[in-house]
Enzyme design. Structure first.
Site, PDB file in Angstrom:
ATOM      1  CE  LYS A 397      -1.716  -1.745   3.676  1.00  0.00           C
ATOM      2  NZ  LYS A 397      -2.481  -2.104   4.901  1.00  0.00           N
ATOM      3  CB  THR A 429      -6.296   7.741   7.821  1.00  0.00           C
ATOM      4  OG1 THR A 429      -5.263   8.225   8.715  1.00  0.00           O
ATOM      5  CG2 THR A 429      -6.517   8.761   6.712  1.00  0.00           C
ATOM      6  N   GLY A 431      -7.704   2.986  11.188  1.00  0.00           N
ATOM      7  CA  GLY A 431      -8.308   1.718  10.785  1.00  0.00           C
ATOM      8  C   GLY A 431      -8.302   1.444   9.299  1.00  0.00           C
ATOM      9  CB  THR A 432      -6.856   3.156   6.326  1.00  0.00           C
ATOM     10  OG1 THR A 432      -5.556   3.304   6.924  1.00  0.00           O
ATOM     11  CG2 THR A 432      -7.594   4.477   6.413  1.00  0.00           C
ATOM     12  N   GLY A 433      -5.916   0.294   7.270  1.00  0.00           N
ATOM     13  CA  GLY A 433      -5.296  -0.977   6.903  1.00  0.00           C
ATOM     14  C   GLY A 433      -6.177  -2.164   7.248  1.00  0.00           C
ATOM     15  CB  CYS A 434      -8.149  -2.982  10.311  1.00  0.00           C
ATOM     16  SG  CYS A 434      -6.872  -2.737  11.543  1.00  0.00           S
TER      17      CYS A 434
END
Length: 497
Positions: A397, A429, A431-434
């Site tokens: 990412k 932003t 929690g974007t990865g989860c």
């Protein structure tokens, strides 16, 4: 008496919904280690096996057939012989598949018995109607796409299936050039089964290839469609971790289950305390879910300890889970370390090779590879390294780069794919990865092939960031609810009742 007659008619009804001819229909090749490769595929979702041999001594053909029949029986799969009535009789196969010039289904049924399954290859509506009238239980229809296994003289294409299905009521097995990325087109046009050879048996990992294809059939299921197990830590603030995972999976229309690795005292400003879950209790959670609930995709996040990583790696092997999305969570949004050096080494040795998809951001990719990443070329090099370490597919990412367009890069071991989106300037932003990894898992569980699942998840997280509303005093969470509403409307999916 009339009631009894109706009952008997229903028992022998050859309607597709009552037929075992559904799912992945694997046709054997003449390559080495055939029984081993087929066994791996049967363990990952193959429902029917067609034994086709072009050459070989009769004794060896019979011996191999007996081994394959035994493997099918253990896996609960249907065993069909191709074009050889005598072999089908000798093996007491479940059925026989005939070509247009290979005999009559009525004669085959008299020889093999009324309960055996008879299929016929067809290339157009006239042949399909004749096969049904002659008593076939299913038709093979194709070719769907060009294929390298033989020269194609009849290229019907997926768009020809609806006209056949409108008039022919027995199951249709689509054949010819089908793989993970085009199989969804064939299913969406109405095929009951997908016949494949090289897409599974030509793969370095036949079990994984079969698992990928098997997931495509979920696209026809009612909502909640498919299931995802998230293995991660709890975020008391609700923006990341298991809370974000379950929100994402549920709102997108998939069933969500969970196993907790750690509790965190956390809000939008950061993590203030972590309480790890004992590894033995994590093991109990995983056993409870995986022994009962048919989990399609597993997604991992914060793992906390080396003991937890070892338990998860063991359980993936024990339960034969192949579609695993691993988000290598190492740092909280506020900078807190979420994994120690010993656990990181164990992660690279035990869990990373189990990843169907690994989804590191740039700092995580740097930590895993030891490389410094400044641009897309560096991202590609890091993805290649992570693939060599064992990850099947790697999605790096690019949100931490400074360019105006945020680009994620997928490497599948051969090719790179770019997923660019306009950068959204916001601090909300959390929690974007989860959320992205869980959305990918949900779309996979719903029957989307990996490239489309990533594209759909990117669309979802982009909307969720764009619509994020300030909440708390730090990095606010993304807007799962409104993003899911927009995605579901675009897909035309019905609201859940």
């Amino acid at each position: 008496m009339e009631q009894k007659k109706d009952f008997l008619r229903l028992v022998v009804d050859r309607h597709p919904s009552a037929s075992p001819v559904r799912g992945i229909y694997l046709i054997t090749d003449d390559g080495a280690r055939l029984v081993e490769r087929v066994t791996q595929a049967l363990a990952s979702g193959v429902k029917l096996l067609q034994y086709r041999r072009k050459a070989g001594a009769s004794g060896e053909i019979l011996s191999t057939g007996l081994q394959l029949k035994r493997q099918c029986a253990e896996a609960g799969a249907t065993f069909i012989v191709n074009d050889d009535l005598a072999l089908a009789r000798a093996l007491d196969a479940d059925g026989l598949h005939l070509g247009q010039e290979d005999g009559n289904p009525q004669e085959a049924r008299r020889e093999l018995g009324q309960q055996k399954i008879i299929g016929i290859s067809t290339h157009n509506l006239a042949e399909a109607l004749k096969a049904e009238a002659d008593g076939a239980d299913y038709i093979g229809f194709g070719a769907m796409f060009p294929t390298g296994s033989k020269e194609i003289s009849h290229l019907a294409g997926p768009e020809a299936i609806p006209a056949i299905k409108a008039q022919v009521k027995i199951p249709l097995v689509a054949i010819g050039g089908i793989d993970r990325d085009n199989g969804s087109r064939v299913l969406d046009n109405g095929a009951d089964a997908l016949a494949v050879i090289s897409a599974i048996l030509g793969s370095r990992d036949p079990g994984l290839a079969a698992a990928e294809l098997a997931l495509l059939f979920n696209r026809r299921e009612p909502y909640p469609r498919g299931s995802v197990l998230t293995i991660a830590g709890s975020d008391s603030g609700g923006g990341a971790g298991i809370q974000a995972d379950l929100k994402t999976v549920t709102l997108l229309g998939t069933y969500g289950a969970s196993a907790m690795t750690a509790l965190t005292a956390q809000n939008t400003r950061g993590v203030t305390a972590i309480h790890g879950v004992p590894a033995a209790f994590l093991s109990q959670q995983l056993d409870a879910v995986l022994s009962d609930i048919p989990v399609d995709v597993i997604k991992t996040g914060m793992l906390f300890s080396g003991e937890n990583i070892g338990i998860i790696a063991d359980k993936l092997l024990q339960y034969g889970r192949r579609i695993v999305v691993i988000d290598p969570v190492m740092l909280a949004k506020g900078g807190a370390e979420l994994i120690d050096r010993k656990a990181l080494t164990l992660f690279k040795d035990r869990l990373l090779p189990a990843a169907y998809l690994l989804t590191p951001n740039i700092p995580e990719a740097e930590k895993l590879t030891g490389c410094t990443i400044h641009n897309e070329d560096d991202m590609c090099r890091a993805a290649e390294i992570l693939h060599r370490l064992g990850a099947g597919n790697v999605l790096i990412k690019g949100g931490h780069l400074a360019e105006g367009t945020a680009v994620d890069i997928l490497f599948d071991g051969k090719d790179f794919s770019r997923y660019p989106v306009p950068r959204i300037l916001t601090k909300n932003t959390h929690g974007t990865g989860c959320t992205l990894a869980s959305a990918i898992a949900a779309f996979l569980a719903q029957g989307e092939p990996l490239p489309q699942a990533i594209a759909a998840a990117k669309g979802f997280i982009t909307i969720a960031i764009k619509l994020a509303q300030p909440l708390g005093k730090g990095h606010g969470p993304v807007n799962h609810y409104m993003a899911a509403q927009q995605v579901r409307c675009r897909q035309g999916a019905p609201h859940q009742e």
